[in-house]
Write an enzyme that holds these catalytic residues in place. Structure first.
Site, PDB file in Angstrom:
ATOM      1  N   GLY A  53      65.963  55.546  84.296  1.00  0.00           N
ATOM      2  CA  GLY A  53      66.996  55.907  84.788  1.00  0.00           C
ATOM      3  C   GLY A  53      67.651  57.170  84.127  1.00  0.00           C
TER       4      GLY A  53
ATOM      5  CG  HIS B 288      69.758  53.676  87.529  1.00  0.00           C
ATOM      6  ND1 HIS B 288      70.539  54.403  86.591  1.00  0.00           N
ATOM      7  CD2 HIS B 288      69.155  52.796  87.026  1.00  0.00           C
ATOM      8  CE1 HIS B 288      70.213  53.735  85.592  1.00  0.00           C
ATOM      9  NE2 HIS B 288      69.502  52.675  85.742  1.00  0.00           N
ATOM     10  CG  ASP B 289      72.744  57.199  87.996  1.00  0.00           C
ATOM     11  OD1 ASP B 289      73.329  57.637  88.791  1.00  0.00           O
ATOM     12  OD2 ASP B 289      72.477  56.130  87.671  1.00  0.00           O
TER      13      ASP B 289
END
Length: 260
Positions: A140, A122-123
């Protein structure tokens, strides 16, 4: 150019598929997915979440793109994945959506070569023209610059930055930022010079490569503090603009750079 969907595939009526898209057997595409022209979705792939994909991407079997982040704080927010054009994702790649604690979007650029079992969490922000060998894994919030190469089984800790044109050998573990142009290997990662062969292939002049080598020695071999090294490299960048990305990277706060 029509869309070709295998009869066993499940494509939500709200999904948007561009011209010439091919969807293979047992693939699943969710309602908030946009797929650009001439993409190939292999057998058993899952594309879900709020996911936007550019043109001419290839997803080999069993990829899972746009699903929820592996973050216990996630509460179903409509975070996103945005993928550019011309990328290849080999078998079993996973790309997770963002989180509201950060950008809310996981971003991948253009013309990346992403081999089997790669995980992009994520991100993350991945640039263009990168190569991720088999089983490379990003935690992440990782940032990866253009033309970076991650060898097989490379593991990158969350929030780490990987500079443009850098190179990680097989089995590298990165827990600190990797400056542009630098080659590392090992667990933990140790610098081993610059990615000179890659720079030659990308058209860097011999003079520029020599300047980058001198900058590497300034940063890693002359016993200078980081601020002293940055000042010397910044002065040299007036003659060699190829050093400017290195200076900018070193001046940006992060997890601290990999040091010898």
């Amino acid at each position: 150019m029509g869309v070709s969907i295998h009869p066993t595939a499940i494509v939500d009526p709200k999904a948007e598929l561009g011209r010439g898209v091919t969807v293979g057997p047992y693939a699943v595409i969710g309602p908030n997915v946009v797929v650009g022209d001439e993409c190939t979705i292999g057998a058993h792939c899952v594309l879900d979440g709020h996911t936007t994909i550019g043109a001419r991407n290839r997803f080999f079997p069993f990829c899972a793109i746009g699903l929820e982040p592996q973050d216990k704080k996630y509460r179903g927010e409509p975070t996103r994945v945005v993928i550019g054009s011309g990328n290849t994702f080999r078998e079993y790649c996973t790309v997770n959506s963002g989180t509201v604690q950060d950008r809310g979007v996981t971003t991948i650029g253009d013309d990346n070569w992403i081999m089997a079992y790669v995980h992009i969490a994520h991100d993350c922000v991945v640039g263009s023209h990168t190569i991720f060998a088999n089983n490379a894994t990003l935690g992440g919030h990782v940032q990866v610059g253009d033309w970076a190469i991650l060898g097989g089984f490379t593991g990158v800790h969350q929030f780490v930055r990987v500079g443009a044109h850098s190179f990680c050998g097989v089995g590298t573990v990165l827990t600190q930022d990797l400056p542009p142009y630098v080659t590392v290997a090992g667990n933990p990662a140790v610098p081993h010079g610059i990615n000179s062969e890659g720079l030659k292939r990308r058209g860097f002049s011999p003079e520029a490569i020599r300047a980058i080598k001198r900058a590497y020695k300034t940063l890693y071999r002359e016993g200078l503090s980081l601020n002293e090294a940055i000042a010397q490299i910044a002065a040299a960048s007036a003659e060699f603009p190829e050093l400017e990305p290195l200076v900018a990277f070193l001046r940006t706060p992060g997890r601290g750079i990999v040091r010898g």
